[in-house]
Design a protein around this motif. Structure first.
Motif, PDB file in Angstrom:
ATOM      1  N   UNK A  12      46.754 -46.657 -75.422  1.00 46.48           N
ATOM      2  CA  UNK A  12      47.125 -45.935 -74.204  1.00 46.48           C
ATOM      3  C   UNK A  12      46.297 -44.673 -74.029  1.00 46.48           C
ATOM      4  N   UNK A  13      45.977 -43.992 -75.119  1.00 47.71           N
ATOM      5  CA  UNK A  13      45.094 -42.816 -75.035  1.00 47.71           C
ATOM      6  C   UNK A  13      43.754 -43.237 -74.429  1.00 47.71           C
ATOM      7  N   UNK A  14      43.187 -44.307 -74.946  1.00 53.03           N
ATOM      8  CA  UNK A  14      41.920 -44.827 -74.439  1.00 53.03           C
ATOM      9  C   UNK A  14      42.040 -45.224 -72.975  1.00 53.03           C
ATOM     10  N   UNK A  15      43.102 -45.920 -72.648  1.00 57.29           N
ATOM     11  CA  UNK A  15      43.317 -46.356 -71.270  1.00 57.29           C
ATOM     12  C   UNK A  15      43.430 -45.162 -70.323  1.00 57.29           C
ATOM     13  N   UNK A  16      44.149 -44.128 -70.728  1.00 60.10           N
ATOM     14  CA  UNK A  16      44.305 -42.927 -69.898  1.00 60.10           C
ATOM     15  C   UNK A  16      42.955 -42.255 -69.670  1.00 60.10           C
ATOM     16  N   UNK A  17      42.142 -42.148 -70.719  1.00 59.80           N
ATOM     17  CA  UNK A  17      40.808 -41.551 -70.572  1.00 59.80           C
ATOM     18  C   UNK A  17      40.000 -42.350 -69.546  1.00 59.80           C
ATOM     19  N   UNK A  18      40.066 -43.664 -69.624  1.00 63.33           N
ATOM     20  CA  UNK A  18      39.325 -44.514 -68.680  1.00 63.33           C
ATOM     21  C   UNK A  18      39.858 -44.377 -67.260  1.00 63.33           C
ATOM     22  N   UNK A  21      38.904 -41.053 -65.969  1.00 65.64           N
ATOM     23  CA  UNK A  21      37.454 -41.006 -65.811  1.00 65.64           C
ATOM     24  C   UNK A  21      36.944 -41.720 -64.578  1.00 65.64           C
ATOM     25  N   UNK A  22      37.620 -42.791 -64.173  1.00 72.12           N
ATOM     26  CA  UNK A  22      37.173 -43.532 -62.986  1.00 72.12           C
ATOM     27  C   UNK A  22      38.088 -43.307 -61.787  1.00 72.12           C
ATOM     28  N   UNK A  23      38.907 -42.276 -61.846  1.00 72.15           N
ATOM     29  CA  UNK A  23      39.855 -42.019 -60.752  1.00 72.15           C
ATOM     30  C   UNK A  23      39.144 -41.864 -59.404  1.00 72.15           C
ATOM     31  N   UNK A  24      37.951 -41.292 -59.401  1.00 68.23           N
ATOM     32  CA  UNK A  24      37.182 -41.136 -58.167  1.00 68.23           C
ATOM     33  C   UNK A  24      36.061 -42.157 -58.072  1.00 68.23           C
ATOM     34  N   UNK A  25      36.183 -43.233 -58.827  1.00 67.60           N
ATOM     35  CA  UNK A  25      35.176 -44.293 -58.827  1.00 67.60           C
ATOM     36  C   UNK A  25      34.521 -44.430 -60.188  1.00 67.60           C
ATOM     37  N   UNK A  26      33.922 -45.577 -60.434  1.00 70.66           N
ATOM     38  CA  UNK A  26      33.353 -45.855 -61.754  1.00 70.66           C
ATOM     39  C   UNK A  26      32.161 -44.978 -62.118  1.00 70.66           C
ATOM     40  N   UNK A  27      31.575 -44.306 -61.156  1.00 70.80           N
ATOM     41  CA  UNK A  27      30.456 -43.407 -61.461  1.00 70.80           C
ATOM     42  C   UNK A  27      30.905 -42.315 -62.430  1.00 70.80           C
ATOM     43  N   UNK A 117      34.926 -51.661 -62.028  1.00 68.22           N
ATOM     44  CA  UNK A 117      33.848 -50.823 -62.559  1.00 68.22           C
ATOM     45  C   UNK A 117      32.510 -51.065 -61.870  1.00 68.22           C
ATOM     46  N   UNK A 118      32.485 -51.854 -60.815  1.00 70.79           N
ATOM     47  CA  UNK A 118      31.224 -52.133 -60.120  1.00 70.79           C
ATOM     48  C   UNK A 118      30.818 -50.918 -59.294  1.00 70.79           C
ATOM     49  N   UNK A 119      29.585 -50.498 -59.480  1.00 67.43           N
ATOM     50  CA  UNK A 119      29.028 -49.381 -58.718  1.00 67.43           C
ATOM     51  C   UNK A 119      28.106 -49.986 -57.657  1.00 67.43           C
ATOM     52  N   UNK A 120      28.436 -49.798 -56.372  1.00 70.67           N
ATOM     53  CA  UNK A 120      27.599 -50.358 -55.313  1.00 70.67           C
ATOM     54  C   UNK A 120      26.139 -49.909 -55.466  1.00 70.67           C
ATOM     55  N   UNK A 121      25.256 -50.885 -55.349  1.00 66.72           N
ATOM     56  CA  UNK A 121      23.826 -50.616 -55.495  1.00 66.72           C
ATOM     57  C   UNK A 121      23.298 -50.891 -56.891  1.00 66.72           C
ATOM     58  N   UNK A 122      24.199 -51.271 -57.801  1.00 66.48           N
ATOM     59  CA  UNK A 122      23.776 -51.559 -59.178  1.00 66.48           C
ATOM     60  C   UNK A 122      24.150 -52.974 -59.606  1.00 66.48           C
ATOM     61  N   UNK A 123      24.617 -53.765 -58.672  1.00 62.20           N
ATOM     62  CA  UNK A 123      25.096 -55.102 -59.012  1.00 62.20           C
ATOM     63  C   UNK A 123      24.024 -55.947 -59.706  1.00 62.20           C
ATOM     64  N   UNK A 124      22.757 -55.728 -59.356  1.00 61.65           N
ATOM     65  CA  UNK A 124      21.678 -56.493 -59.972  1.00 61.65           C
ATOM     66  C   UNK A 124      21.461 -56.119 -61.442  1.00 61.65           C
TER      67      UNK A 124
END
Length: 160
Positions: A12-18, A21-27, A117-124
């Motif tokens: 859960x600690x790990x999950x909370x950090x993730x 960390x991605x609350x405003x997007x995976x960037x 976790x997909x960042x638009x423009x990096x799918x390739x």
């Protein structure tokens, strides 16, 4: 049985950090992606090298402080482990639980098989975790963390 619950606490600690960390997007956690993904995200203007360095430091604190202090506290303080063998064994079980959670749930399923976790423009550049990075993460899970906990158990034996 308590040690399994403590392993789940660390998951859960790990999950909370993730999640934070991605609350405003995976960037926000692009620090965990391959270098070419990080470079592309910078080129796209989605972040800066400085922000990646800052987020790397914050994620490191969020992940390693609990690993270095909470796990030994749970084992020696809560569980009352005595000596090297008992302490190391319990810390090893906890670390394997959250390490496998990280490798299998976070990296393989959540990052690799959902769109979260997909960042638009990096799918390739997908998959985002492969090759050397994947190997380093598995070595960390199966070798580095057990060695770290062996050292902590040894220190606790010396001072305890």
């Amino acid at each position: 049985m308590l040690v399994v619950l403590e392993g789940i606490v660390m998951c859960f600690v790990l999950l909370i950090v993730c999640v934070v960390g991605i609350a405003n997007g995976p960037v926000g956690l692009v620090t965990f992606y391959e270098p070419e993904v990080q470079e592309r995200v910078i080129e796209l203007g989605l972040t800066t090298k400085e922000r990646i360095k800052r987020n790397t430091m914050l994620a490191g604190i969020g992940l390693f402080v609990p690993a270095l202090f909470l796990v030994p506290y749970m084992v020696y303080g809560v569980n009352g482990a005595q000596g090297f063998r008992e302490g190391f064994t319990q810390m090893l079980i906890i670390s394997l639980i959250y390490g496998l959670f990280d490798r299998l749930f976070i990296d393989w399923w959540w990052v690799g098989h959902t769109g979260t976790w997909i960042i638009p423009g990096t799918e390739d550049l997908m998959p985002y975790i492969y090759g050397k990075t994947l190997a380093v993460k598995w070595v960390g899970t199966l070798v580095a963390f057990p060695l770290m906990y062996a050292l902590i158990a040894w220190v606790m034996t010396l001072i305890g």
